[in-house]
Design an enzyme around this catalytic site. Structure first.
Site, PDB file in Angstrom:
ATOM      1  N   HIS A 157       0.978  -1.418  -0.097  1.00 23.23           N
ATOM      2  CA  HIS A 157       0.038  -0.286   0.375  1.00 23.23           C
ATOM      3  C   HIS A 157       1.101   1.755   0.053  1.00 23.23           C
ATOM      4  O   HIS A 157       0.294   2.227   0.421  1.00 23.23           O
ATOM      5  CB  HIS A 157      -0.906   0.169   1.183  1.00 23.23           C
ATOM      6  CG  HIS A 157      -1.755  -1.442   0.965  1.00 23.23           C
ATOM      7  ND1 HIS A 157      -2.452  -1.757  -0.037  1.00 23.23           N
ATOM      8  CD2 HIS A 157      -2.533  -1.635   1.778  1.00 23.23           C
ATOM      9  CE1 HIS A 157      -3.396  -1.721  -0.206  1.00 23.23           C
ATOM     10  NE2 HIS A 157      -3.966  -2.732   1.355  1.00 23.23           N
ATOM     11  N   ASP A 197      -8.551 -12.330   1.419  1.00 26.62           N
ATOM     12  CA  ASP A 197      -7.889 -11.125   1.178  1.00 26.62           C
ATOM     13  C   ASP A 197      -6.648 -11.713  -0.593  1.00 26.62           C
ATOM     14  O   ASP A 197      -6.075 -12.377  -0.354  1.00 26.62           O
ATOM     15  CB  ASP A 197      -6.944 -11.696   2.456  1.00 26.62           C
ATOM     16  CG  ASP A 197      -5.631 -10.649   1.736  1.00 26.62           C
ATOM     17  OD1 ASP A 197      -5.939  -9.229   1.920  1.00 26.62           O
ATOM     18  OD2 ASP A 197      -4.639  -9.648   2.527  1.00 26.62           O
ATOM     19  N   HIS A 218     -10.267   2.675  -0.066  1.00 28.61           N
ATOM     20  CA  HIS A 218     -10.465   1.515   1.208  1.00 28.61           C
ATOM     21  C   HIS A 218     -11.107   1.683   2.499  1.00 28.61           C
ATOM     22  O   HIS A 218     -10.738   1.067   3.193  1.00 28.61           O
ATOM     23  CB  HIS A 218      -8.570   1.374   1.858  1.00 28.61           C
ATOM     24  CG  HIS A 218      -8.133  -0.422   1.900  1.00 28.61           C
ATOM     25  ND1 HIS A 218      -8.379  -0.611   3.128  1.00 28.61           N
ATOM     26  CD2 HIS A 218      -6.577  -1.404   1.354  1.00 28.61           C
ATOM     27  CE1 HIS A 218      -8.233  -1.733   3.276  1.00 28.61           C
ATOM     28  NE2 HIS A 218      -7.006  -1.852   2.192  1.00 28.61           N
ATOM     29  N   SER A 219     -12.664   1.442   1.871  1.00 34.33           N
ATOM     30  CA  SER A 219     -13.304   1.571   2.989  1.00 34.33           C
ATOM     31  C   SER A 219     -13.708   0.395   3.530  1.00 34.33           C
ATOM     32  O   SER A 219     -13.918  -0.929   2.316  1.00 34.33           O
ATOM     33  CB  SER A 219     -14.108   2.426   2.269  1.00 34.33           C
ATOM     34  OG  SER A 219     -14.335   3.604   2.517  1.00 34.33           O
ATOM     35  N   GLU A 252     -12.001  -2.768  -2.563  1.00 30.15           N
ATOM     36  CA  GLU A 252     -10.102  -2.293  -3.370  1.00 30.15           C
ATOM     37  C   GLU A 252      -9.664  -2.974  -4.883  1.00 30.15           C
ATOM     38  O   GLU A 252      -9.827  -3.450  -5.556  1.00 30.15           O
ATOM     39  CB  GLU A 252      -8.741  -2.863  -3.264  1.00 30.15           C
ATOM     40  CG  GLU A 252      -9.066  -2.162  -0.994  1.00 30.15           C
ATOM     41  CD  GLU A 252      -8.202  -3.403  -0.774  1.00 30.15           C
ATOM     42  OE1 GLU A 252      -6.754  -3.333  -0.976  1.00 30.15           O
ATOM     43  OE2 GLU A 252      -8.389  -4.140   0.420  1.00 30.15           O
TER      44      GLU A 252
END
Length: 347
Positions: free
Chosen positions: A118, A250, A192-193, A312
């Site tokens: 990130h 993920d 990235h909420s 994302e």
């Protein structure tokens, strides 16, 4: 309508002060239906998204904190959640924090073991963004800008990045990125909420998830892509038909060119549906939000590993190290554009 940073109309309030003395402000956009979107100019972060239910109640469907101090402290958690922030310069992981550009090896900062995650040690999510414009009316919006300096986190070139958040009359949150740089560089931005349609204090695994994808990126134990795409048919990752959101995920799901709808999340509890639309080649889906009992969420919430789900929308993680992945190189003189829409409706 334009406001300076010094003005504090009713839709703008102080959210705290950074160590260098800069004041962080919280800006709230409201549409005619009563939907409210709040954004701070630290990390261009969405702190709150309130949706009006039929009984006059409003439900906050994103995770976040009540104070700037908590957002800053969250980056020191065992696994930083990046609640609501803009991620850059590169969303996701870069293997060994290294890639080649124009025949030159570039070694980035490492913040995830041997890798970069990130954007590095202090990515866009931890930066002070300048508010360029606020518009009210039928389509309230806010545009924020961050200028990333040459060799920030070791990325080449000065990069001018903008994000605009717009709230429409049809209850869509439109996220639009624009960027350009002074040199060839690498760029992969995302929002990235963490969403939870049962409210930010709930558990997302009670909600139904659909992902419009035919393949997922194969990864190793450190979640670094191998370069192989795995077909989803009949696998546990196949969300072509609605399934309950998983307790743990993920993973990066590939999207077809020109595909609009990436995913759909539905809450039976509130008869609320969110559709994720994007022009990006992938959506990385992540269930999480754990604050390890160290920081309280909004309204004293105890966030845990199943508190929310991220969509994302982005390029593939580790894209520069795989020739078969879409290019993440932004050349000097080129313009980067990325649009993602989070569309809400009652069902």
């Amino acid at each position: 309508m334009h406001f300076s940073q010094l003005d504090h109309p009713k839709n703008i309030k102080s959210f705290g002060t950074l160590s260098d003395g800069k004041e962080v402000l919280c800006y709230t956009l409201k549409n005619k239906n009563g939907m409210e979107l709040s954004v701070i100019n630290y990390g261009a972060t969405i702190t709150s998204l309130k949706f009006p239910l039929s009984n006059q109640e409003k439900i906050d469907v994103v995770l976040g904190f009540d104070t700037l101090a908590d957002y800053i402290a969250s980056y020191d958690l065992p696994s930083a959640p990046y609640f609501g922030a803009v991620i850059g310069r590169f969303a996701g992981r870069i293997n060994q924090a290294t890639f080649s550009l124009n025949g030159k090896e570039i070694n980035l900062t490492k913040n995830h073991g041997a890798h970069q995650l990130h954007g590095g040690v202090k990515g866009f999510s931890q930066q002070f963004w300048k508010v360029k414009k606020i518009s009210e009316g039928d389509y309230p919006s806010i545009t924020l800008e961050y200028i990333s300096q040459h060799l920030e986190e070791n990325y080449p070139g000065i990069l001018m990045a903008e994000v605009t958040y717009m709230l429409t009359e049809s209850n869509q949150v439109i996220v639009e990125f624009h960027a350009h740089g002074t040199e060839d560089t690498l760029l992969n931005l995302t929002q990235h909420s963490y969403f939870n349609l049962d409210g930010h204090q709930g558990n997302v695994t009670n909600q139904d998830l659909i992902i419009h994808s035919e393949s997922v990126l194969e990864t190793n134990q450190e979640n670094i892509p191998s370069g192989v795409l795995i077909k989803l048919s009949d696998s546990s990752f196949d969300f072509t038909n609605a399934k309950k959101a998983p307790k743990s995920i993920d993973n990066t799901f590939t999207l077809k060119a020109n595909q609009k709808v990436a995913a759909v999340l539905t809450s039976e509890q509130h008869n609320l549906k969110m559709t994720v639309l994007t022009d990006q080649p992938a959506v990385h889906v992540y269930v999480g939000g754990n604050c390890f009992g160290q920081i309280k969420g909004k309204e004293a919430a105890d966030y845990h590993p199943e508190s929310g789900i991220c969509f994302e929308t982005q390029n593939y993680p580790d894209a520069p190290n795989h020739k078969n992945f879409p290019s993440a190189v932004l050349k000097k003189g080129e313009r980067y554009h990325h649009q993602t829409i989070f569309a809400f409706e009652t069902i």
